[in-house]
Design an enzyme around this catalytic site. Structure first.
Site, PDB file in Angstrom:
ATOM      1  CG  ASP A  70      -3.758  -2.140  -4.384  1.00 13.77           C
ATOM      2  OD1 ASP A  70      -4.493  -2.283  -5.366  1.00 13.77           O
ATOM      3  OD2 ASP A  70      -4.187  -1.822  -3.270  1.00 13.77           O
ATOM      4  CG  ASP A  92      -2.028   1.056   1.112  1.00 14.83           C
ATOM      5  OD1 ASP A  92      -2.358   1.468  -0.011  1.00 14.83           O
ATOM      6  OD2 ASP A  92      -2.542   1.484   2.152  1.00 14.83           O
ATOM      7  CG  ASP A 111     -13.762   0.574   1.051  1.00 11.65           C
ATOM      8  OD1 ASP A 111     -13.316  -0.568   0.943  1.00 11.65           O
ATOM      9  OD2 ASP A 111     -14.679   1.009   0.343  1.00 11.65           O
TER      10      ASP A 111
END
Length: 472
Positions: free
Chosen positions: A154, A116, A301
């Site tokens: 990601d 991330d 989220d």
């Protein structure tokens, strides 16, 4: 230990969304009637947060819909803890249970360094040497039968925190991870990160995938934790495959929250979203191996609640607005009970809190009533915060449709709300129910939340009024 998982997506330009009225409409745009290379039924994780919540709250008014549209569906399990000493056993336990059920486990491997890019789901291993050891431990638990592994969400779409040497090192680590997993279990299907259709271009993402060794994998996955329509993702995947030029590769699409497509470019608990078509290997597309539920519906989220936290209101709205049937898949056992000690430790990360479209609100027969309001700041950071408000109806009668007004004491500005619709003029805020939560019996409550920016002091708002009546 609860380790973070990244749900966040960077803001992207809005694209034209194809609304799916039924699960099969997008097939009219092309694609063969055959499916990809995986055959079978996916395994439903008995330790998921939704099943644990359902077991603990059988009498909740939202439980039946959440159970019938979310709880019965197979969902992935995330493996995020960098501890190699426990990883093998955790994977082995989960895969073994799926094998016993004669079903296919879906595992998300999520422990790469700079996960991330140090954001809300930062964590994982510290070095690539540690990561290689973690991958070996992960692979050692996969057994010998078919398992679907989604490698590092990601990791390829998001690389802004890496310099060119860092990108090359990550590519090498992912390529090595693919080889390690394939060598440990040749029946494992391994897929790499392709972001989603409104992030990087197909050509750019194809180059990233090739650099990370996708030619030795089974393909790539897209839309994890996002809301892009299935039609957009399939078209995006075709373009990536064409750019790569490898006919043996295939795509997987996360359909867990794309039943109504995106809400513009909002990625963090946007309003009005719904679950998409249920997990299946019968996709109707030769290049698409499966539709899966990777982001777990109902887990926030990071705006509606701490990232990764299960929020019943979010799950209810996704179920209410979704396109999946309200009956369990025939090959799934609807009686699986939650595990007391699941091996996955769900965690923090940003995602989406859907609320019912305001157009579905019932006619307001509001009337005045006694009320009280509880206001709580959930998360606060530099120049931003999220808050939850809970309205309690003090009587004497049922509220049928509500409007709450209040005033900020400073320069707070609401940017996003969930479980309600909010508008603001200066310091004055007007919030209307989401439709599904418009009826509040005497003694009952209705809750909603919002995200806002501010400067200076984030003072508590005041002058709360419900349908024109002052609340305590």
């Amino acid at each position: 230990m609860r380790t973070p998982r990244r749900w966040r997506r960077p803001a992207v330009a809005a694209i034209v969304a194809v609304t799916l009225g039924t699960a099969g409409l997008w097939l009219a745009g092309g694609g063969s009637a055959s499916a990809g290379t995986i055959a079978g039924t996916f395994y439903r994780d008995p330790g998921s947060q939704v099943l644990r919540w359902l077991a603990a709250n059988p009498g909740d008014s939202r439980a039946a819909l959440i159970r019938d549209r979310i709880g019965v569906q197979p969902q992935a399990r995330w493996f995020t803890t960098p501890n190699t000493a426990t990883t093998t056993a955790s994977v082995q336990s989960y895969v073994g249970a799926a094998n016993t059920a004669g079903q296919i486990p879906v595992l998300v491997a999520y422990a790469i360094p700079n996960r991330d890019c140090g954001g809300a789901s930062a964590g994982g291993t510290t070095t690539l040497t540690e990561y290689a050891a973690w991958v070996r431990a992960f692979a050692a638990g996969l057994g010998t039968r078919t398992a679907v592994v989604l490698l590092e969400p990601d990791s390829l779409a998001l690389q802004t925190c890496l310099d060119s040497a860092g990108v090359a090192a990550r590519d090498a680590a992912l390529a090595s991870a693919v080889t390690t997993i394939k060598q440990a279990n040749p029946s494992a299907k391994v897929y790499l990160d392709a972001g989603h259709s409104a992030w990087n271009s197909a050509g750019d993402q194809a180059g990233r995938l090739v650099a990370a060794g996708v030619r030795n994998a089974d393909g790539f996955y897209s839309n994890v934790s996002n809301f892009r329509t299935t039609a957009d993702e399939v078209a995006y995947g075709r373009n990536i495959l064409n750019a790569i030029g490898a006919g043996n590769l295939h795509q997987i699409v996360d359909t867990s929250r794309n039943g109504r497509g995106p809400n513009g470019s909002q990625w963090c608990d946007p309003a009005g979203r719904g679950v998409g078509v249920g997990p299946t290997t019968s996709t109707g597309e030769a290049s698409v191996d499966a539709f899966v539920w990777v982001k777990l519906p109902g887990e926030a989220d990071g705006c509606a609640a701490a990232a990764g936290q299960f929020v019943p209101d979010l799950a209810y709205q996704l179920a209410l607005n979704g396109v999946v049937p309200s009956t369990p898949p025939t090959s799934q056992s609807p009686s699986a009970s939650p595990s007391a000690s699941p091996s996955k430790s769900p965690s923090s990360s940003p995602s989406s809190s859907p609320s019912k479209s305001p157009s579905s609100s019932p006619p307001a027969s509001q009337g005045s009533t006694g009320c009280s309001v509880a206001y709580r700041v959930d998360n606060q950071w530099n120049n931003g915060f999220t808050a939850t408000l809970t309205i309690t109806n003090r009587g004497p009668g049922t509220v049928n449709g509500w409007t709450l007004t209040f005033a900020f004491a400073g320069d707070q500005r609401i940017s996003n709300a969930w479980n309600a619709t909010a508008s603001q003029s200066g310091t004055a805020v007007t919030v209307r129910d989401g439709g599904w939560n418009g009826t509040v019996p005497v003694g009952g409550t209705a809750s909603f939340g919002f995200q806002a920016g501010y400067s200076g002091t984030n003072a508590t708002p005041a002058a709360f009024k419900l349908n024109g009546t002052t609340c305590t």
